[in-house]
Scaffold this active site. Structure first.
Site, PDB file in Angstrom:
ATOM      1  N   TYR A   1      11.133   3.395  -4.574  1.00 60.74           N
ATOM      2  CA  TYR A   1       9.835   3.571  -5.252  1.00 60.74           C
ATOM      3  C   TYR A   1      10.002   3.639  -6.771  1.00 60.74           C
ATOM      4  CZ  TYR A   1       7.690   3.741  -0.771  1.00 60.74           C
ATOM      5  OH  TYR A   1       7.263   3.354   0.471  1.00 60.74           O
TER       6      TYR A   1
ATOM      7  N   CYS B   1       4.078  17.184  -3.164  1.00 60.21           N
ATOM      8  CA  CYS B   1       5.132  18.145  -2.784  1.00 60.21           C
ATOM      9  C   CYS B   1       5.127  18.319  -1.263  1.00 60.21           C
ATOM     10  CB  CYS B   1       4.867  19.495  -3.470  1.00 60.21           C
ATOM     11  SG  CYS B   1       5.982  20.800  -2.907  1.00 60.21           S
TER      12      CYS B   1
ATOM     13  N   LEU C   1      -4.361 -16.695   1.741  1.00 61.35           N
ATOM     14  CA  LEU C   1      -3.651 -17.940   1.420  1.00 61.35           C
ATOM     15  C   LEU C   1      -3.506 -18.810   2.664  1.00 61.35           C
ATOM     16  CD1 LEU C   1      -2.224 -19.351  -0.946  1.00 61.35           C
ATOM     17  CD2 LEU C   1      -0.086 -18.319  -0.167  1.00 61.35           C
TER      18      LEU C   1
ATOM     19  N   HIS D   1      -3.223   3.764   1.993  1.00 63.53           N
ATOM     20  CA  HIS D   1      -1.772   3.980   2.096  1.00 63.53           C
ATOM     21  C   HIS D   1      -1.227   4.720   0.880  1.00 63.53           C
ATOM     22  CE1 HIS D   1      -1.463   0.300   4.993  1.00 63.53           C
ATOM     23  NE2 HIS D   1      -1.917   1.380   5.595  1.00 63.53           N
TER      24      HIS D   1
HETATM   25  C1  BV8 Z   1      -0.325   5.015  11.926  1.00 69.44           C
HETATM   26  C2  BV8 Z   1       2.957   2.037   2.053  1.00 69.44           C
HETATM   27  C3  BV8 Z   1      -1.237   6.620  13.461  1.00 69.44           C
HETATM   28  C4  BV8 Z   1       4.392   1.866   1.803  1.00 69.44           C
HETATM   29  C5  BV8 Z   1       2.529   0.842   4.097  1.00 69.44           C
HETATM   30  C6  BV8 Z   1      -1.204   0.194  16.623  1.00 69.44           C
HETATM   31  C7  BV8 Z   1      -2.126   1.167  16.248  1.00 69.44           C
HETATM   32  C8  BV8 Z   1      -1.771   2.149  15.320  1.00 69.44           C
HETATM   33  C9  BV8 Z   1      -0.495   2.139  14.745  1.00 69.44           C
HETATM   34  C10 BV8 Z   1       0.413   1.178  15.118  1.00 69.44           C
HETATM   35  C11 BV8 Z   1       0.070   0.207  16.042  1.00 69.44           C
HETATM   36  N1  BV8 Z   1       1.151  -0.616  16.221  1.00 69.44           N
HETATM   37  C12 BV8 Z   1       2.144  -0.199  15.401  1.00 69.44           C
HETATM   38  C13 BV8 Z   1       1.741   0.901  14.747  1.00 69.44           C
HETATM   39  C14 BV8 Z   1       2.571   1.667  13.806  1.00 69.44           C
HETATM   40  C15 BV8 Z   1       2.561   1.130  12.395  1.00 69.44           C
HETATM   41  C16 BV8 Z   1       2.476  -0.367  12.300  1.00 69.44           C
HETATM   42  O1  BV8 Z   1       1.414  -0.938  12.134  1.00 69.44           O
HETATM   43  N2  BV8 Z   1       3.627  -1.013  12.330  1.00 69.44           N
HETATM   44  C17 BV8 Z   1       3.679  -2.457  12.169  1.00 69.44           C
HETATM   45  C18 BV8 Z   1       4.918  -2.817  11.352  1.00 69.44           C
HETATM   46  C19 BV8 Z   1       3.680  -3.084  13.547  1.00 69.44           C
HETATM   47  N3  BV8 Z   1       1.463   1.722  11.650  1.00 69.44           N
HETATM   48  C20 BV8 Z   1       1.652   2.926  11.074  1.00 69.44           C
HETATM   49  O2  BV8 Z   1       2.672   3.587  11.189  1.00 69.44           O
HETATM   50  C21 BV8 Z   1       0.474   3.475  10.260  1.00 69.44           C
HETATM   51  N4  BV8 Z   1       0.187   4.811  10.719  1.00 69.44           N
HETATM   52  O3  BV8 Z   1      -0.533   4.127  12.705  1.00 69.44           O
HETATM   53  O4  BV8 Z   1      -0.599   6.375  12.198  1.00 69.44           O
HETATM   54  C22 BV8 Z   1      -2.709   6.518  13.288  1.00 69.44           C
HETATM   55  C23 BV8 Z   1      -3.370   5.335  13.632  1.00 69.44           C
HETATM   56  C24 BV8 Z   1      -4.747   5.276  13.496  1.00 69.44           C
HETATM   57  C25 BV8 Z   1      -5.456   6.369  13.001  1.00 69.44           C
HETATM   58  C26 BV8 Z   1      -4.770   7.537  12.654  1.00 69.44           C
HETATM   59  C27 BV8 Z   1      -3.398   7.613  12.798  1.00 69.44           C
HETATM   60  C28 BV8 Z   1       0.833   3.598   8.788  1.00 69.44           C
HETATM   61  C29 BV8 Z   1       1.017   2.229   8.179  1.00 69.44           C
HETATM   62  C30 BV8 Z   1       1.171   2.367   6.671  1.00 69.44           C
HETATM   63  C31 BV8 Z   1       2.579   1.988   6.242  1.00 69.44           C
HETATM   64  N5  BV8 Z   1       2.664   1.940   4.781  1.00 69.44           N
HETATM   65  N6  BV8 Z   1       2.554   0.867   2.776  1.00 69.44           N
HETATM   66  C32 BV8 Z   1       4.606   0.940   0.642  1.00 69.44           C
HETATM   67  O5  BV8 Z   1       3.731   0.139   0.271  1.00 69.44           O
HETATM   68  O6  BV8 Z   1       5.707   1.053   0.106  1.00 69.44           O
HETATM   69  S1  BV8 Z   1       2.265  -0.603   4.907  1.00 69.44           S
HETATM   70  C33 BV8 Z   1       2.557  -1.978   3.946  1.00 69.44           C
HETATM   71  O7  BV8 Z   1       2.063  -3.074   4.728  1.00 69.44           O
HETATM   72  C34 BV8 Z   1       1.772  -2.044   2.675  1.00 69.44           C
HETATM   73  O8  BV8 Z   1       0.809  -1.032   2.508  1.00 69.44           O
HETATM   74  C35 BV8 Z   1       1.033  -3.358   2.823  1.00 69.44           C
HETATM   75  O9  BV8 Z   1      -0.104  -3.410   2.068  1.00 69.44           O
HETATM   76  C36 BV8 Z   1       0.769  -3.296   4.273  1.00 69.44           C
HETATM   77  C37 BV8 Z   1       0.228  -4.512   4.949  1.00 69.44           C
HETATM   78  O10 BV8 Z   1       0.923  -5.615   4.486  1.00 69.44           O
HETATM   79  P1  BV8 Z   1       0.055  -6.743   3.741  1.00 69.44           P
HETATM   80  O11 BV8 Z   1      -0.681  -6.098   2.629  1.00 69.44           O
HETATM   81  O12 BV8 Z   1      -0.747  -7.475   4.755  1.00 69.44           O
HETATM   82  O13 BV8 Z   1       1.187  -7.653   3.104  1.00 69.44           O
HETATM   83  P2  BV8 Z   1       1.987  -8.836   3.831  1.00 69.44           P
HETATM   84  O14 BV8 Z   1       3.121  -9.179   2.939  1.00 69.44           O
HETATM   85  O15 BV8 Z   1       2.237  -8.490   5.247  1.00 69.44           O
HETATM   86  O16 BV8 Z   1       0.933 -10.054   3.823  1.00 69.44           O
HETATM   87  C38 BV8 Z   1       0.519 -10.628   2.602  1.00 69.44           C
HETATM   88  C39 BV8 Z   1      -0.584 -11.605   2.912  1.00 69.44           C
HETATM   89  O17 BV8 Z   1      -1.095 -12.126   1.687  1.00 69.44           O
HETATM   90  C40 BV8 Z   1      -0.142 -12.791   3.749  1.00 69.44           C
HETATM   91  O18 BV8 Z   1      -1.112 -13.069   4.749  1.00 69.44           O
HETATM   92  C41 BV8 Z   1      -0.104 -13.945   2.728  1.00 69.44           C
HETATM   93  O19 BV8 Z   1      -0.458 -15.187   3.331  1.00 69.44           O
HETATM   94  C42 BV8 Z   1      -1.186 -13.532   1.773  1.00 69.44           C
HETATM   95  N7  BV8 Z   1      -1.000 -14.048   0.408  1.00 69.44           N
HETATM   96  C43 BV8 Z   1       0.171 -14.256  -0.261  1.00 69.44           C
HETATM   97  N8  BV8 Z   1      -0.095 -14.728  -1.483  1.00 69.44           N
HETATM   98  C44 BV8 Z   1      -1.446 -14.815  -1.603  1.00 69.44           C
HETATM   99  C45 BV8 Z   1      -2.023 -14.378  -0.398  1.00 69.44           C
HETATM  100  N9  BV8 Z   1      -3.349 -14.360  -0.184  1.00 69.44           N
HETATM  101  C46 BV8 Z   1      -4.134 -14.768  -1.206  1.00 69.44           C
HETATM  102  N10 BV8 Z   1      -3.657 -15.200  -2.404  1.00 69.44           N
HETATM  103  C47 BV8 Z   1      -2.332 -15.242  -2.627  1.00 69.44           C
HETATM  104  N11 BV8 Z   1      -1.871 -15.685  -3.823  1.00 69.44           N
END
Ligand code: BV8
Length: 253
Positions: free
Chosen positions: A70, A133, A220, A125
């Site tokens: 970070y 803390c 995109l 997020h």
């Molecule tokens: C949780 C902070 C319980 C860190 C981040 C089902 C239901 C619930 C949970 C889960 C589930 N299945 C799995 C889970 C668990 C997990 C999860 O989803 N895992 C994934 C990997 C499968 N989820 C969690 O743990 C979440 N918590 O579920 O708690 C709960 C549930 C509901 C209600 C209450 C409690 C917590 C998830 C948060 C994690 N923290 N970020 C940090 O940033 O350092 S996530 C991280 O991914 C970022 O925040 C990021 O924003 C986020 C999503 O990624 P994207 O933003 O989509 O980025 P990505 O690179 O993937 O895609 C980019 C896109 O942009 C692409 O489509 C690309 O084509 C496009 N693009 C590129 N260039 C351009 C463009 N578009 C337009 N113009 C361009 N020029």
């Protein structure tokens, strides 16, 4: 309906003039500002494993490794002059010009929406420009480096300061407010997200089940949830978002 974007955009469906608009943004909206996405080629998760830097277990196991991750991202925002791009600016204009409510729910931990002028905004997020803390939950602005040697200004404990960011396995922020907004909006626009991270990736399905909003994807390329959206336009955000906002505002006159 999907189309490559002509300059004069034809909207499939127009929301009610005073309609509520909810916008979900992801890392793609910040890409043209110079910030890496996560899952594109060369993205953040291709350089470091999320299990090593973006979970509470990783922080307990090796806090300095998580701080270094970070610290590097905060430093990028300080040194590389990362500015809002036309997509962020268009959404800020939509908030001021649209006759109804506009709310941005961002997954991003950067502050580019604020810098563009958006105020009706929530970071589900968290943000990397704040620290929390672990002992007393006190949350403060934090733009410099962070380490285990930092002491909490509220409770005086050392070693517990962490980025105010929601890691995998942690509950996203303001979920009650998000749930209400999704159920009561007329237009849901998803911008720059791959639809891989839940619960954000499930918002469009929730709306299709029990909301009334028209759903639009501006990205995109098709996201993992593309088939759930009633309307989609593909291209770089700095081009398609201003064009979409321009057409929306023209419809509200
Ligand atoms: C949780 C902070 C319980 C860190 C981040 C089902 C239901 C619930 C949970 C889960 C589930 N299945 C799995 C889970 C668990 C997990 C999860 O989803 N895992 C994934 C990997 C499968 N989820 C969690 O743990 C979440 N918590 O579920 O708690 C709960 C549930 C509901 C209600 C209450 C409690 C917590 C998830 C948060 C994690 N923290 N970020 C940090 O940033 O350092 S996530 C991280 O991914 C970022 O925040 C990021 O924003 C986020 C999503 O990624 P994207 O933003 O989509 O980025 P990505 O690179 O993937 O895609 C980019 C896109 O942009 C692409 O489509 C690309 O084509 C496009 N693009 C590129 N260039 C351009 C463009 N578009 C337009 N113009 C361009 N020029």
């Amino acid at each position: 309906m999907t189309e490559s974007l002509p300059d004069a955009l034809m909207l499939d469906v127009l929301p009610p003039r005073e309609g509520r608009i909810v916008i979900l943004t992801g890392a793609g909206i910040s890409k043209e500002s110079g910030l890496d996405t996560f899952r594109d080629a060369g993205g953040i998760w291709s350089k470091v494993r999320l299990e090593d830097v973006a979970t509470p277990q990783a922080f307990a196991r090796d806090p300095e490794k998580v701080h270094a991750f970070y610290n590097m991202r905060r430093a990028l925002n300080r040194t590389r002059k990362i500015n809002p791009n036309p997509a962020h600016l268009a959404l800020a204009e939509l908030e001021t010009q649209w006759p109804g409510e506009v709310l941005i729910i961002t997954q991003n931990v950067d502050t580019l929406h604020e810098q563009a002028g958006s105020t009706s905004l929530l970071h589900m997020h968290g943000v990397h420009s704040k620290a929390r803390c672990n002992a007393c939950e006190n949350t403060v602005d934090w733009t410099g480096d962070m380490s285990v040697r930092d002491v909490c200004g509220a409770c005086g404990k050392a070693g517990g300061m962490r980025p105010h960011v929601v890691w995998f396995g942690e509950t996203p922020l303001e979920m009650d407010r998000i749930g209400w907004a999704l159920s009561n909006c007329d237009l849901f626009i998803s911008i720059g997200t791959s639809g891989n991270v839940y619960p954000a990736a499930g918002f469009v399905a929730a709306i299709r089940r029990n909301g009334r909003a028209h759903t639009v994807e501006l990205n995109l390329e098709p996201s993992a949830g593309a088939s759930m959206f009633e309307e989609s336009h593909y291209g770089p955000a700095s081009r398609i978002v201003p064009a979409y906002v321009k057409a929306l505002l023209a419809s509200s006159l």
